[in-house]
Scaffold this active site. Sequence first.
Site, short mmCIF file in Angstrom:
data_model
loop_
_atom_site.label_atom_id
_atom_site.label_comp_id
_atom_site.label_asym_id
_atom_site.label_seq_id
_atom_site.Cartn_x
_atom_site.Cartn_y
_atom_site.Cartn_z
N LEU A 1 1.56 2.32 1.01
CA LEU A 1 2.60 2.90 0.15
C LEU A 1 2.55 4.41 0.23
CD1 LEU A 1 2.18 0.68 -3.07
CD2 LEU A 1 3.74 0.30 -1.14
N GLU A 2 3.64 5.03 0.65
CA GLU A 2 3.77 6.49 0.67
C GLU A 2 4.81 6.85 -0.37
OE1 GLU A 2 1.70 8.13 2.22
OE2 GLU A 2 0.93 6.75 3.70
N LEU A 3 4.36 7.40 -1.52
CA LEU A 3 5.21 7.41 -2.70
C LEU A 3 5.69 8.79 -3.15
CD1 LEU A 3 3.39 4.63 -4.75
CD2 LEU A 3 5.29 4.42 -3.13
#
Length: 476
Positions: A224-226
């Site tokens: 996850l790159e948030l």
Amino acid sequence: MVAEIAVLPQNAQQLAGLQQRFQAQRLAFRANPMPTAEQRIAWLDALRGRLRQEQEALIQSISQDFGNRSADETLLAEMLPTLQAIRYARRHLRGWMKPSRRRVGLPFMPASARVVYQPLGVVGIIVPWNYPLFLAIAPLVGALAAGNRVMLKLSESTPLTSQRLRDLLASIFPEDLVSVVLGEVEVGMAFARLPFDHLLFTGATSIGRQVMQAAAQNLTPVTLELGGKSPAIVSAEVPLAHAAERIAFGKCLNAGQTCVAPDYVLVPRQRLEGFVDAYRHAVQRFYPRIDGNPDYTSIINERQLRRLDAHLEDARSKGAMIIPLAADGQDRRMPPSVLLNVNDSMSVMQDEIFGPLLPVVPYDQLDDALAYVAERPRPLALYYFGYDRREQRHVLQHSHSGGVCLNDTLLHVAQEDMPFGGIGASGMGHYHGHEGFLTFSKAKGVFAKQRFNAARLIYPPYGKAVQKLIYRLFVR
């Protein structure tokens, strides 16, 4: 990054189409579970060649989707790092693929140990709208370098770019190797529910939670790159012109629609006015005008523009001082603004801004600034401006973030020899370069023996003298 995901689509035929594509890729992977280095390099070479051929068309498509996107920003922030990622992976791929020899403990000799890097299978990638080229191709490069089949869900907010990318990739790869999925937000949720061997999502923290819940139904591992609220800290001694110029570049690139853009700035209280003046000077030098300026990027759509206007209105109603640094522009060109006298009750200090608004928060001591950051969710990036190496070490040791730039902004993302990823609310997992290859590979430990088997000495029945000797030497 801001998006919304609804419930699963009711269109069973559409969902069945996704499943059919997935099954086709799974079958193709079973037929070729360990592509050779030559095959993978050929994939990367073909991708690089087509991207270079289609460069101008991609720049135009992205600009049309945004209303106006600076051609230079697309070249610098999308095309350049994308081609660098392909070049870096191609150069190092054979070394990454080699099994890694490991040590065997003396009690277990004679034997050998190694780690074999095996493709995972079918990888899913969900791509946001703000950098529709780089954030599609960079993870695709890592997944292909690792030998996987890949499905990409492209953003519905950049329809022209998504269609062009789909056509580009279809001209290189068969659909059972790389498959592109288009559709509205509900298609994204159906996509996330497919039983991928790994799923990478780039987007908002709130949507990341939903994606992770969907993936959990299949025990699919996720990267996850948030994003989040990435702070910039200005020290008491750094020249304000240096800090302000670099912060202005990071904040105004793509009109602030960048997951690692400086979200707010912490400035020594006595330097607050000086910083605002230096920042204004830097912004106005970069963009002498906003309206009609091809160098200044538009906000992606009316919905996002209304969201940013609501942040401004909320802040103004709660006592913030708003300093526009240019007049409003047409075609959703929102002027950069500085916000002073902000507080935690304002939405602009609660949510990732994702636009050209820059709150400036005063602090008294450096540890006060670090405490301010530590009291909030861990950001994707942290920027510190100060040339004192002792203070730099202090900041690194007393802060947590996905990545750090000292005396710069954004550029750590383009370093292929470093991992990129978040921490806590800003994400989990890493990719880029070698870390991308590892993320999309199974590091499989292999312990091997041949004919001679010394382990027979420890087989039952227990209590033999040799067993007691082993315990004395290695256990007690």
